[in-house]
Design a protein around this motif. Structure first.
Motif, PDB file in Angstrom:
ATOM      1  N   ILE A  48       0.853  -1.189   0.000  1.00  0.00           N
ATOM      2  CA  ILE A  48       0.000   0.000   0.000  1.00  0.00           C
ATOM      3  C   ILE A  48       0.890   1.240   0.000  1.00  0.00           C
ATOM      4  CG2 ILE A  48      -1.668   1.353   1.337  1.00  0.00           C
ATOM      5  CD1 ILE A  48      -2.795  -1.245   2.411  1.00  0.00           C
ATOM      6  N   GLY A  49       0.624   2.165  -0.905  1.00  0.00           N
ATOM      7  CA  GLY A  49       1.409   3.391  -0.959  1.00  0.00           C
ATOM      8  C   GLY A  49       1.076   4.324   0.201  1.00  0.00           C
ATOM      9  N   LEU A  50       2.066   5.065   0.665  1.00  0.00           N
ATOM     10  CA  LEU A  50       1.878   5.998   1.771  1.00  0.00           C
ATOM     11  C   LEU A  50       1.882   7.431   1.249  1.00  0.00           C
ATOM     12  CD1 LEU A  50       4.281   4.473   4.457  1.00  0.00           C
ATOM     13  CD2 LEU A  50       1.803   4.205   4.295  1.00  0.00           C
ATOM     14  N   SER A  51       0.983   8.239   1.783  1.00  0.00           N
ATOM     15  CA  SER A  51       0.913   9.640   1.370  1.00  0.00           C
ATOM     16  C   SER A  51       1.955  10.462   2.125  1.00  0.00           C
ATOM     17  CB  SER A  51      -0.480  10.205   1.651  1.00  0.00           C
ATOM     18  OG  SER A  51      -0.705  10.310   3.049  1.00  0.00           O
ATOM     19  N   VAL A  52       2.309  11.585   1.541  1.00  0.00           N
ATOM     20  CA  VAL A  52       3.233  12.511   2.196  1.00  0.00           C
ATOM     21  C   VAL A  52       2.611  13.033   3.489  1.00  0.00           C
ATOM     22  CG1 VAL A  52       4.417  14.725   1.971  1.00  0.00           C
ATOM     23  CG2 VAL A  52       4.316  13.166   0.018  1.00  0.00           C
ATOM     24  N   TRP A  53       1.284  13.191   3.478  1.00  0.00           N
ATOM     25  CA  TRP A  53       0.582  13.676   4.664  1.00  0.00           C
ATOM     26  C   TRP A  53       0.798  12.731   5.851  1.00  0.00           C
ATOM     27  CZ3 TRP A  53      -0.855  18.445   4.604  1.00  0.00           C
ATOM     28  CH2 TRP A  53      -1.297  19.047   3.410  1.00  0.00           C
ATOM     29  N   LEU A  54       0.627  11.446   5.604  1.00  0.00           N
ATOM     30  CA  LEU A  54       0.776  10.464   6.677  1.00  0.00           C
ATOM     31  C   LEU A  54       2.209  10.453   7.209  1.00  0.00           C
ATOM     32  CD1 LEU A  54      -0.264   8.192   8.450  1.00  0.00           C
ATOM     33  CD2 LEU A  54       0.138   6.600   6.560  1.00  0.00           C
ATOM     34  N   LEU A  55       3.180  10.511   6.312  1.00  0.00           N
ATOM     35  CA  LEU A  55       4.577  10.495   6.735  1.00  0.00           C
ATOM     36  C   LEU A  55       4.933  11.764   7.508  1.00  0.00           C
ATOM     37  CD1 LEU A  55       6.248   9.022   3.527  1.00  0.00           C
ATOM     38  CD2 LEU A  55       5.849   7.863   5.710  1.00  0.00           C
ATOM     39  N   ALA A  56       4.402  12.903   7.069  1.00  0.00           N
ATOM     40  CA  ALA A  56       4.674  14.164   7.768  1.00  0.00           C
ATOM     41  C   ALA A  56       4.044  14.149   9.161  1.00  0.00           C
ATOM     42  CB  ALA A  56       4.136  15.339   6.962  1.00  0.00           C
ATOM     43  N   PHE A  57       2.796  13.705   9.230  1.00  0.00           N
ATOM     44  CA  PHE A  57       2.124  13.624  10.526  1.00  0.00           C
ATOM     45  C   PHE A  57       2.884  12.687  11.461  1.00  0.00           C
ATOM     46  CE2 PHE A  57      -0.734  11.341  13.384  1.00  0.00           C
ATOM     47  CZ  PHE A  57      -1.281  12.393  14.103  1.00  0.00           C
ATOM     48  N   SER A  58       3.280  11.536  10.946  1.00  0.00           N
ATOM     49  CA  SER A  58       4.001  10.555  11.742  1.00  0.00           C
ATOM     50  C   SER A  58       5.313  11.141  12.277  1.00  0.00           C
ATOM     51  CB  SER A  58       4.286   9.296  10.911  1.00  0.00           C
ATOM     52  OG  SER A  58       5.096   8.390  11.607  1.00  0.00           O
ATOM     53  N   GLY A  59       6.046  11.833  11.408  1.00  0.00           N
ATOM     54  CA  GLY A  59       7.324  12.398  11.812  1.00  0.00           C
ATOM     55  C   GLY A  59       7.189  13.378  12.974  1.00  0.00           C
ATOM     56  N   PHE A  60       6.245  14.327  12.853  1.00  0.00           N
ATOM     57  CA  PHE A  60       6.072  15.325  13.908  1.00  0.00           C
ATOM     58  C   PHE A  60       5.431  14.723  15.163  1.00  0.00           C
ATOM     59  CE2 PHE A  60       6.313  18.307  10.255  1.00  0.00           C
ATOM     60  CZ  PHE A  60       7.330  19.111  10.739  1.00  0.00           C
ATOM     61  N   PHE A  61       4.439  13.858  14.976  1.00  0.00           N
ATOM     62  CA  PHE A  61       3.729  13.274  16.114  1.00  0.00           C
ATOM     63  C   PHE A  61       4.668  12.430  16.979  1.00  0.00           C
ATOM     64  CE2 PHE A  61       1.072   9.862  17.961  1.00  0.00           C
ATOM     65  CZ  PHE A  61       0.176  10.642  18.696  1.00  0.00           C
ATOM     66  N   PHE A  62       5.469  11.598  16.339  1.00  0.00           N
ATOM     67  CA  PHE A  62       6.355  10.724  17.108  1.00  0.00           C
ATOM     68  C   PHE A  62       7.593  11.457  17.612  1.00  0.00           C
ATOM     69  CE2 PHE A  62       3.960   7.499  14.614  1.00  0.00           C
ATOM     70  CZ  PHE A  62       3.303   6.947  15.711  1.00  0.00           C
ATOM     71  N   SER A  63       7.946  12.567  16.974  1.00  0.00           N
ATOM     72  CA  SER A  63       8.999  13.416  17.548  1.00  0.00           C
ATOM     73  C   SER A  63       8.514  13.997  18.876  1.00  0.00           C
ATOM     74  CB  SER A  63       9.358  14.551  16.590  1.00  0.00           C
ATOM     75  OG  SER A  63      10.022  14.067  15.444  1.00  0.00           O
ATOM     76  N   ALA A  64       7.229  14.363  18.913  1.00  0.00           N
ATOM     77  CA  ALA A  64       6.651  14.876  20.154  1.00  0.00           C
ATOM     78  C   ALA A  64       6.693  13.813  21.250  1.00  0.00           C
ATOM     79  CB  ALA A  64       5.211  15.328  19.913  1.00  0.00           C
ATOM     80  N   LEU A  65       6.320  12.585  20.910  1.00  0.00           N
ATOM     81  CA  LEU A  65       6.311  11.520  21.913  1.00  0.00           C
ATOM     82  C   LEU A  65       7.734  11.167  22.367  1.00  0.00           C
ATOM     83  CD1 LEU A  65       3.523   9.045  20.759  1.00  0.00           C
ATOM     84  CD2 LEU A  65       3.393  11.030  22.276  1.00  0.00           C
ATOM     85  N   ALA A  66       8.685  11.213  21.437  1.00  0.00           N
ATOM     86  CA  ALA A  66      10.075  10.936  21.808  1.00  0.00           C
ATOM     87  C   ALA A  66      10.591  12.010  22.770  1.00  0.00           C
ATOM     88  CB  ALA A  66      10.956  10.883  20.559  1.00  0.00           C
ATOM     89  N   ALA A  67      10.208  13.261  22.532  1.00  0.00           N
ATOM     90  CA  ALA A  67      10.612  14.341  23.432  1.00  0.00           C
ATOM     91  C   ALA A  67       9.968  14.170  24.800  1.00  0.00           C
ATOM     92  CB  ALA A  67      10.233  15.691  22.832  1.00  0.00           C
TER      93      ALA A  67
END
Length: 320
Positions: free
Chosen positions: A179-198
């Motif tokens: 299944i192809g991934l959208s840029v939106w999903l990857l961008a959301f994932s990057g920022f969301f999980f950066s928040a959780l890592a912090a």
């Protein structure tokens, strides 16, 4: 008299069997504790591509399930390996010193065999599913090794890599199902999980501060970094909410959801949840990985249900 002796002997046999069974269960639970099955909830991210694309057929689910099992095994291998490498640091920690390897309940030799066996089993499943999934799994394992050996001691870089490890699970789900991934999903994932890592780093620093430590053991942060780490968590989380809002207004969502306006409720829910997670860590009440904490936290569970209802309404409404 003979009958009494027989009863006494038989009672000893039964008690011995019960003690043996109890001892076996205790040993099995100890080894199970070492592989940390409660951490497997993070691997549920492999189902995100399937859910985001609305491909809910059995074949897609089966492929995602195999990817989930593969990453659980590989992740457990990493946990055991980390415990082997961090044994001295863990023994000096008030909670981690009770981990099976740090406490001596699991011998070092057994830990080495466990790490190897889990890794082989995980990669066998990945290769059996698809070569692309195996490559993603290899990248995940290489990144975890880099994190354990070097990156976890590098401020900021460790947050990025932790966010990348979360996102890699989503990539694994996409690789397994094609299944192809959208840029939106990857961008959301990057920022969301950066928040959780912090938030994870924030919780560690607050915990260290409560014990009179000036720095997080085995990390590159000091107590005076707390305000900055908190700001990173809040900022990255709020950007993730913005990305979600922009994604809801995209043409892709319009095609998938008949009543996409219902999805807008997700934004304030995420805003509340992220802010609350930072506050919980700030108060020293977070003693686990943020995602694992969220699955046990009542407020987080309510937020998850509310998001699920919003998605269901958006997808099921008979009008636009």
């Amino acid at each position: 008299m003979g009958h009494s002796r027989f009863q006494a002997s038989w009672s000893k046999v039964l008690v011995g069997k019960k003690d043996t069974a109890a001892g076996t269960r205790s040993v099995l639970l100890t080894y199970l504790q070492e592989i940390r099955p409660h951490q497997w909830v993070k691997n549920l991210l492999v189902f995100v591509p399937m859910l985001a694309a609305h491909q809910l057929d059995m074949a897609t689910f089966t492929q995602s399930l195999i990817a989930f099992a593969s990453f659980c095994l590989i992740a457990s291998s990493v946990y055991v390996l980390n415990d082997l490498m961090d044994i001295e640091v863990d023994r000096a920690h008030p909670r981690k010193r009770f981990r099976p390897i740090a406490s001596g309940l699991v011998p070092l030799a057994h830990g080495r065999w466990m790490a190897a066996a889990l890794l082989v089993a995980g990669f066998t499943l990945a290769i059996w599913t698809s070569l692309l999934l195996a490559l993603v799994a290899a990248g995940y394992y290489a990144a975890t090794l880099a994190y354990s050996l070097v990156i976890k001691r590098q401020p900021i870089l460790d947050i990025w890599l932790l966010a990348g490890l979360y996102t890699t699970r989503i990539l694994a789900g996409a690789a397994a199902t094609e299944i192809g991934l959208s840029v939106w999903l990857l961008a959301f994932s990057g920022f969301f999980f950066s928040a959780l890592a912090a938030v994870k780093r924030q919780a560690e620093l607050v915990d260290g501060l409560s014990r009179g430590k000036s720095a997080a053991a085995g990390r590159g942060y000091r107590v005076e970094d707390l305000p900055l780490i908190s700001q990173i968590g809040i900022s990255a989380g709020y950007v993730a909410v913005l990305v979600m809002a922009l994604y809801i207004e995209s043409h892709t969502v319009a095609e998938l959801y008949p009543f996409r306006a219902a999805l807008l409720a997700i934004c304030p829910i995420l805003f509340f949840w992220i802010t609350r997670m930072v506050m919980v860590a700030h108060r020293g009440n977070m003693h686990d990985d943020p995602i694992v904490f969220a699955f046990r936290d009542r407020a987080s569970q309510i937020c998850l249900v509310a998001i699920g209802i919003s998605v269901w309404v958006a997808a099921s409404a008979p009008f636009r």
